[in-house]
Scaffold this motif. Structure first.
Motif, PDB file in Angstrom:
ATOM      1  N   ILE A 209      -1.117   3.105   8.102  1.00 33.47           N
ATOM      2  CA  ILE A 209      -2.197   2.547   7.270  1.00 33.47           C
ATOM      3  C   ILE A 209      -2.899   1.388   7.968  1.00 33.47           C
ATOM      4  O   ILE A 209      -4.124   1.365   8.067  1.00 33.47           O
ATOM      5  CB  ILE A 209      -1.640   2.142   5.895  1.00 33.47           C
ATOM      6  CG1 ILE A 209      -1.237   3.423   5.142  1.00 33.47           C
ATOM      7  CG2 ILE A 209      -2.684   1.359   5.082  1.00 33.47           C
ATOM      8  CD1 ILE A 209      -0.317   3.221   3.984  1.00 33.47           C
ATOM      9  N   ARG A 210      -2.137   0.432   8.456  1.00 33.79           N
ATOM     10  CA  ARG A 210      -2.750  -0.690   9.208  1.00 33.79           C
ATOM     11  C   ARG A 210      -2.699  -0.368  10.699  1.00 33.79           C
ATOM     12  O   ARG A 210      -1.754   0.268  11.176  1.00 33.79           O
ATOM     13  CB  ARG A 210      -1.989  -1.988   8.934  1.00 33.79           C
ATOM     14  CG  ARG A 210      -2.032  -2.429   7.512  1.00 33.79           C
ATOM     15  CD  ARG A 210      -3.319  -3.179   7.174  1.00 33.79           C
ATOM     16  NE  ARG A 210      -3.682  -2.905   5.803  1.00 33.79           N
ATOM     17  CZ  ARG A 210      -4.804  -2.293   5.422  1.00 33.79           C
ATOM     18  NH1 ARG A 210      -5.709  -1.950   6.304  1.00 33.79           N
ATOM     19  NH2 ARG A 210      -5.048  -2.055   4.159  1.00 33.79           N
ATOM     20  N   CYS A 275      -6.499   3.211   7.099  1.00 38.15           N
ATOM     21  CA  CYS A 275      -7.370   2.514   6.140  1.00 38.15           C
ATOM     22  C   CYS A 275      -8.842   2.610   6.566  1.00 38.15           C
ATOM     23  O   CYS A 275      -9.219   2.141   7.637  1.00 38.15           O
ATOM     24  CB  CYS A 275      -6.958   1.049   6.045  1.00 38.15           C
ATOM     25  SG  CYS A 275      -8.092   0.056   5.049  1.00 38.15           S
ATOM     26  N   LEU A 276      -9.676   3.185   5.702  1.00 41.73           N
ATOM     27  CA  LEU A 276     -11.102   3.308   6.035  1.00 41.73           C
ATOM     28  C   LEU A 276     -11.781   1.947   6.138  1.00 41.73           C
ATOM     29  O   LEU A 276     -12.742   1.782   6.886  1.00 41.73           O
ATOM     30  CB  LEU A 276     -11.808   4.146   4.955  1.00 41.73           C
ATOM     31  CG  LEU A 276     -11.782   5.661   5.142  1.00 41.73           C
ATOM     32  CD1 LEU A 276     -12.324   6.349   3.890  1.00 41.73           C
ATOM     33  CD2 LEU A 276     -12.595   6.087   6.361  1.00 41.73           C
ATOM     34  N   PHE A 277     -11.263   0.980   5.382  1.00 48.48           N
ATOM     35  CA  PHE A 277     -11.925  -0.322   5.392  1.00 48.48           C
ATOM     36  C   PHE A 277     -11.754  -1.085   6.699  1.00 48.48           C
ATOM     37  O   PHE A 277     -12.485  -2.026   6.970  1.00 48.48           O
ATOM     38  CB  PHE A 277     -11.465  -1.178   4.207  1.00 48.48           C
ATOM     39  CG  PHE A 277     -12.521  -1.253   3.147  1.00 48.48           C
ATOM     40  CD1 PHE A 277     -13.722  -1.910   3.384  1.00 48.48           C
ATOM     41  CD2 PHE A 277     -12.345  -0.633   1.942  1.00 48.48           C
ATOM     42  CE1 PHE A 277     -14.713  -1.953   2.434  1.00 48.48           C
ATOM     43  CE2 PHE A 277     -13.331  -0.671   0.976  1.00 48.48           C
ATOM     44  CZ  PHE A 277     -14.521  -1.331   1.224  1.00 48.48           C
ATOM     45  N   LEU A 423      -2.122  -1.901  -0.614  1.00 48.70           N
ATOM     46  CA  LEU A 423      -1.647  -1.759   0.766  1.00 48.70           C
ATOM     47  C   LEU A 423      -2.100  -2.899   1.663  1.00 48.70           C
ATOM     48  O   LEU A 423      -2.383  -2.702   2.831  1.00 48.70           O
ATOM     49  CB  LEU A 423      -2.115  -0.409   1.308  1.00 48.70           C
ATOM     50  CG  LEU A 423      -1.495   0.770   0.550  1.00 48.70           C
ATOM     51  CD1 LEU A 423      -2.252   2.060   0.798  1.00 48.70           C
ATOM     52  CD2 LEU A 423      -0.030   0.924   0.929  1.00 48.70           C
ATOM     53  N   ILE A 425      -4.514  -5.444   0.624  1.00 46.41           N
ATOM     54  CA  ILE A 425      -5.816  -6.018   0.297  1.00 46.41           C
ATOM     55  C   ILE A 425      -5.716  -6.675  -1.077  1.00 46.41           C
ATOM     56  O   ILE A 425      -4.909  -6.278  -1.900  1.00 46.41           O
ATOM     57  CB  ILE A 425      -6.896  -4.906   0.284  1.00 46.41           C
ATOM     58  CG1 ILE A 425      -6.802  -4.042   1.541  1.00 46.41           C
ATOM     59  CG2 ILE A 425      -8.279  -5.490   0.125  1.00 46.41           C
ATOM     60  CD1 ILE A 425      -6.879  -4.813   2.822  1.00 46.41           C
ATOM     61  N   CYS A 472      -6.940   6.873   4.583  1.00 52.93           N
ATOM     62  CA  CYS A 472      -6.717   6.428   3.213  1.00 52.93           C
ATOM     63  C   CYS A 472      -8.087   6.135   2.624  1.00 52.93           C
ATOM     64  O   CYS A 472      -8.874   5.393   3.216  1.00 52.93           O
ATOM     65  CB  CYS A 472      -5.852   5.164   3.165  1.00 52.93           C
ATOM     66  SG  CYS A 472      -5.722   4.508   1.476  1.00 52.93           S
ATOM     67  N   SER A 473      -8.361   6.724   1.475  1.00 52.11           N
ATOM     68  CA  SER A 473      -9.630   6.453   0.790  1.00 52.11           C
ATOM     69  C   SER A 473      -9.349   6.112  -0.671  1.00 52.11           C
ATOM     70  O   SER A 473     -10.196   6.296  -1.538  1.00 52.11           O
ATOM     71  CB  SER A 473     -10.541   7.679   0.889  1.00 52.11           C
ATOM     72  OG  SER A 473      -9.848   8.843   0.439  1.00 52.11           O
ATOM     73  N   ALA A 474      -8.117   5.624  -0.930  1.00 53.79           N
ATOM     74  CA  ALA A 474      -7.662   5.461  -2.310  1.00 53.79           C
ATOM     75  C   ALA A 474      -8.549   4.525  -3.128  1.00 53.79           C
ATOM     76  O   ALA A 474      -8.754   4.754  -4.316  1.00 53.79           O
ATOM     77  CB  ALA A 474      -6.229   4.944  -2.303  1.00 53.79           C
TER      78      ALA A 474
END
Ligand code: SF4
Length: 503
Positions: A209-210, A275-277, A423, A425, A472-474
């Motif tokens: 994720i990260r 993570c998309l962000f 996750l 943020i 991840c687009s949660a």
């Protein structure tokens, strides 16, 4: 053996007007016996400073002793030349932190990384980027094991991981085995480095994720790991690859080796979910994550945004920093003139004290100021990365109108944030997200824009060009790549919203 140079630096501050997404940390690690590892780590932390400004820490080993120094504030506030010179060794890890909780200086200091653990004889230091989502399980496991506790301390997920690792290390007397056990029980997001007197261990959660990457120092002088490649660039390390999801690496005097590969049979069922962000906002534009250049991705987001949401206007401006490449992309694709329209005060980039409501409402004006001559009487397209609560966008648009803008059209390089993130943020309840409680038109009206449009999820994914395009687009679609967090905030979801979990 461990000694501590922990000192409470009193330059901390409080973030009251929090209407933006915040990443919760950057990690760094280096094994280079011939080099000044603490200075390399300090440089690495400076490159990762955008990922956290609340505390900074470095732990270093000379092969016999482990020393840790950390404090509140920016890396350069915590470490001066003299301090760095005292931290001599063969390997080091470092950490910068943004806290999503624990704003009290005492608590913030307790939560600063690296954390120190011990098996009774041998110590280790641990630093973590991410959030563990099964804290209840970790507490239960710790209670099952005999251990010393300090009940006065507020326990973070990282503290729990450190305590568990210490217990497993005591039981097994073998750090790799202890880490594998820890990886077996931890859930959620973790990009982690663990330093002992003999080795540097690097581990990443099963979904990746990260971000976490590994690089090589010039002429075989050592190995580096970091949250982002920009930290490798600064110390002239050659980026080699990502640490794979679910991988455990050991770096020591024999070199680098994978102890657990990403396709190990023992792994729990997990899907890769980067993570998309990171691409939209968190990462530095000069970083490359999973083969994808962040600047290029943001520029592509702007181009795509034009095709999805064109509008007649005189100029395109970007909200610094992450909105700038996207605004340039939008301008190039649309033919509308790109202009600088907002000047950022770079010296208050970190969290700061806003003691009164009046000053809180001034929040954005402290960070950004419009270029009056550029925006006056113009129809403006403003490109920004996200809308969380909406109050920052509202202030921004009012500020541009006060500066004489004729029209303000807001274009966002991510989809609407409708779901909380667990996750790493700072958005753990849905009620704080304007897009969860307002329609698009209601949001537009609230923020005072002439028009508002978000980039579609499909459009966003198409702009990234990662080697493993599994994201991840949660926070956009409620499809979480993790099992249900334990505990889960009782107000995490508004009535009627049904998330999906990876059970
Ligand atoms: S929920 Fe959103 S911010 Fe959180 S990890 Fe997933 S994509 Fe990133």
């Amino acid at each position: 053996m461990v000694s501590s140079m922990m000192a409470l630096n009193t330059t901390t501050s409080h973030d009251i007007n929090d209407d933006s997404l915040h990443e919760a940390c950057g990690v760094f690690g280096v094994w280079a016996p011939q080099l000044d590892v603490s200075r390399l780590t300090f440089f690495g932390l400076q490159a990762l400073q955008h990922r956290g400004q609340e505390s900074a820490g470095i732990a270093v080993t000379d092969g016999t002793n482990l020393v840790c120094k950390k404090g509140l504030g920016l890396a350069r506030e915590v470490f001066d030349d003299k301090t760095i010179a005292q931290l001599q060794g063969v390997a080091a890890i470092g950490h910068v932190r943004y806290s999503t909780s624990g704003k009290d200086p005492e608590i913030s200091f307790q939560m600063a990384h690296p954390l120190i653990g011990s098996n009774g004889n041998r110590s280790f230091a641990l630093a973590h980027n991410g959030t563990l989502t099964n804290v209840d399980d970790l507490i239960k496991e710790l209670k099952r094991l005999p251990r010393d506790t300090n009940s006065n301390q507020q326990v973070s997920d990282t503290q729990l991981a450190t305590d568990l690792l210490a217990q497993y290390y005591s039981e097994t007397q073998d750090m790799p085995t202890a880490i594998m056990r820890l990886m077996g029980i931890m859930r959620g997001a973790y990009s982690m480095v663990v330093l002992t007197n003999k080795a540097l261990y690097v581990l990443r959660d099963y979904s990746g994720i990260r971000p976490l990457c590994v690089g090589r120092l010039s002429e075989g002088s050592g190995w580096v790991v970091a949250s982002e490649t920009c930290a490798l660039d600064l110390i002239r390390a050659e980026p080699l690859r990502e640490v794979e999801p679910g991988e455990l690496l050991r770096i020591d005097s024999k070199g680098i080796c994978t102890l657990v590969a990403s396709d190990a049979q023992s792994q729990p069922i997990a899907r890769q979910a980067h993570c998309l962000f990171e691409y939209v906002y968190f990462a530095r534009p000069d970083s490359v994550i999973d083969g994808a250049n962040v600047y290029r991705a943001r520029e592509a987001m702007g181009r795509r945004l034009f095709h999805e949401a064109p509008v007649d206007a005189d100029i395109v401006i970007g909200v610094p920093d992450s909105g700038i490449p996207a605004a340039i992309g939008y301008a190039r694709e649309s033919g509308v003139t790109y202009s600088e329209g907002l000047v950022k005060n770079r010296y208050i980039d970190r969290t700061f004290i806003q003691p009164t409501q009046d000053l809180r409402e001034q929040g954005i004006r402290i960070k950004l100021n419009p270029l009056h001559y550029a925006v006056r009487n113009r129809r403006i397209i403003v490109v920004d990365d996200s809308i969380v609560r909406g109050s920052t966008s509202k202030q921004l648009i009012q500020m541009l109108r006060d500066a004489g803008a004729a029209e303000v059209h807001l274009r966002i390089t991510s989809p609407a944030i409708i779901w909380p993130c667990f996750l790493g943020i700072n958005t753990d309840t849905q009620e704080q997200l304007i897009a969860a409680t307002h329609t698009l038109e209601e949001t537009r009206e609230y923020i005072g824009a002439d028009s508002l449009a978000y980039l579609s999820l499909e459009g966003l994914k198409s702009c990234i060009y990662a080697e493993h395009p599994s994201y991840c687009s949660a926070c956009f679609d409620g499809d979480y790549p993790i099992s249900r967090p334990k505990p889960l905030h009782e107000n995490a979801f508004l009535p009627g919203y049904m998330p999906t979990w990876q059970e």
